[in-house]
Design an enzyme around this catalytic site. Structure first.
Site, mmCIF file in Angstrom:
data_model
loop_
_atom_site.group_PDB
_atom_site.id
_atom_site.type_symbol
_atom_site.label_atom_id
_atom_site.label_comp_id
_atom_site.label_asym_id
_atom_site.label_seq_id
_atom_site.Cartn_x
_atom_site.Cartn_y
_atom_site.Cartn_z
ATOM 1 N N HIS A 194 21.106 26.777 73.083
ATOM 2 C CA HIS A 194 21.938 27.874 73.574
ATOM 3 C C HIS A 194 23.092 27.361 74.435
ATOM 4 C CE1 HIS A 194 20.430 27.563 77.708
ATOM 5 N NE2 HIS A 194 19.222 27.431 77.190
ATOM 6 N N GLU B 171 11.577 29.650 74.927
ATOM 7 C CA GLU B 171 11.389 28.638 75.962
ATOM 8 C C GLU B 171 10.243 29.019 76.867
ATOM 9 O OE1 GLU B 171 11.328 25.777 76.887
ATOM 10 O OE2 GLU B 171 13.343 25.222 77.540
#
Length: 330
Positions: free
Chosen positions: A89, A201
Site C-alpha cells: 500500500h 496486516e
C-alpha cells in the site's frame, strides 16, 4: 531487465521497512518475473508475453552439480502457474506518525489509517506505470486487504477513469472516501476488485516489532501460516494474472518461507524491502496439483488423426487395408 516491477521515486516521510524473502516449499515455487524467465515461443505478441514466459526455462531451486552457485534450470507447464503482481500500500498516516512514535501504532485512530497526500501521489505514479507498460489490460483480478489504505491503493491504481453522477453503475470509490479529497473512481474498464481477509496486516507494521504483544496480534508464525492459506486459496481461482495489494508485514512473513535454495542473487532480488506503493511481479508454480486448471493453450495434435508416415506410404497402406484379399481363383 524487468519491464513490470515498479519502485516509487517519491520518498515517503518515513521508511517503513518491510519486504519479502523467498524460500522453498514442496508444493509451491515462487520466481521473480523478469528476464530470468525466457519464453520458449518467440511468436507470442507483446500483450501475451508475460503469460508465455510462465511455461519457460526459469532459474529455480534445482541444484546442478556443475554449477558453483547451486542454481539450475526448471521447466513448468503454463497452466500450473500464476502471475502475481504484489503491491504494498501507499504511505498512510500511520506510517508518518509511527516513525515519530511507535506507540502511535496502538492508537485506535490509526488502526485503519487512510493514505496521506504523498501516498496518493505514489498511487498516481504507480497507476501511470501500470498503464504505460500495459499491465492494466492484462490483470484478471485485483485482490486487496480490507483495510482502508489498501482499498484506496487498489482502486486508485487499478480502478477505472473518472466517475460522474450520470453513470448508471456504482463507483469503486465515492468522492472524498477516507478524507482523501479525491474524486470518485469508476468501475468501468476496471478488473474486478475483491477484498480478502486472509491478506490483511496484523496490528503493527515495523521490522523491530518493539510493540509486539502476544495478546494483541498474531505471531509471525501465525501470519506466515495465514499467508500460506491465502496462496493455497489462490489456486482455487481461475484467474491467471492477479494483482495483490497488501502490507509489508504480510509479505515479509509469508514470502520468507520461500527461496532458501534459490541462487543467492535471485533470493536477494526478491528479498529487498518493499517501499510504499512498490510493485513486484512473481510467478507462483503449483508443483503438487493443488489447483485444477485446464490449459487454454496446449493442443493435442493428431487432428485429423492418421499414421505418422510419409503421405505416399500412408496412402499405400490405406489402399491395402481397403482392398479385399485375393483368393487365387478366377
Amino acid at each position: 531487465m524487468t519491464i513490470i516491477n515498479f519502485t516509487p521515486n517519491v520518498s515517503p516521510l518515513r521508511h517503513d521497512r518491510g519486504g519479502i524473502s523467498l524460500a522453498s516449499l514442496p508444493s509451491t515455487t515462487c520466481i521473480p518475473q523478469s528476464t530470468r524467465c525466457r519464453s520458449l515461443s518467440q511468436s507470442q505478441s507483446q500483450s501475451s508475453s508475460i503469460r508465455s514466459r510462465l511455461s519457460a526455462l526459469c532459474l529455480s531451486s534445482l541444484h546442478v552439480a556443475d554449477m558453483d552457485d547451486g542454481a539450475g534450470t526448471s521447466l513448468f507447464p503454463l497452466h500450473r502457474c500464476k502471475t502475481l503482481h504484489l503491491v504494498r500500500h501507499a504511505q498512510g498516516i500511520h506510517n508518518v506518525e509511527g516513525d515519530q512514535n511507535y506507540k502511535a501504532y496502538l492508537s485506535p485512530e490509526y488502526l485503519d489509517a487512510h493514505l496521506t497526500p504523498l501516498g496518493w501521489q505514489q498511487v498516481d505514479n504507480l497507476r501511470k506505470h501500470v498503464h504505460t507498460c500495459g499491465l492494466s489490460k492484462r490483470i484478471d483480478l485485483v485482490i486487496t486487504s480490507p483495510l482502508l489504505r489498501t482499498l484506496q491503493t487498489s482502486v486508485g491504481v487499478f480502478g477505472g477513469e473518472g466517475y460522474t453522477d450520470s453513470m448508471d453503475v456504482l463507483p469503486l470509490m465515492v468522492a472524498n472516501a477516507g478524507n482523501s479529497g479525491r474524486a470518485a473512481i469508476s468501475s468501468i474498464s476496471s478488473p474486478p476488485v475483491m477484498a480478502v481477509e486472509l491478506c490483511r496486516e496484523h496490528l503493527i507494521e515495523n521490522d523491530e516489532d518493539v510493540l509486539w504483544k502476544a495478546d494483541i496480534r498474531e505471531t509471525k508464525e501465525e501470519v506466515a501460516a495465514r499467508g500460506l492459506q491465502f496462496l493455497k486459496w489462490l489456486w482455487t481461482r481461475k484467474e491467471k494474472e492477479i494483482a495483490i495489494v497488501t502490507h509489508s508485514g504480510f509479505l515479509f512473513h509469508t514470502l520468507s518461507l520461500f527461496g532458501n535454495d534459490c541462487q543467492p542473487l535471485i533470493k536477494k532480488e526478491i528479498c529487498k524491502h518493499f517501499a510504499n506503493c512498490e510493485l513486484r511481479s512473481m510467478v507462483i508454480v503449483d508443483r503438487s496439483m493443488t489447483g485444477s486448471v485446464d490449459t487454454t493453450t496446449n493442443y493435442p495434435g493428431k487432428i485429423p488423426s492418421g499414421l505418422d508416415l510419409p503421405s505416399d506410404i500412408a496412402d499405400k497402406k490405406k489402399l491395402e487395408k481397403e482392398e479385399p484379399h485375393s483368393s487365387g481363383f478366377a
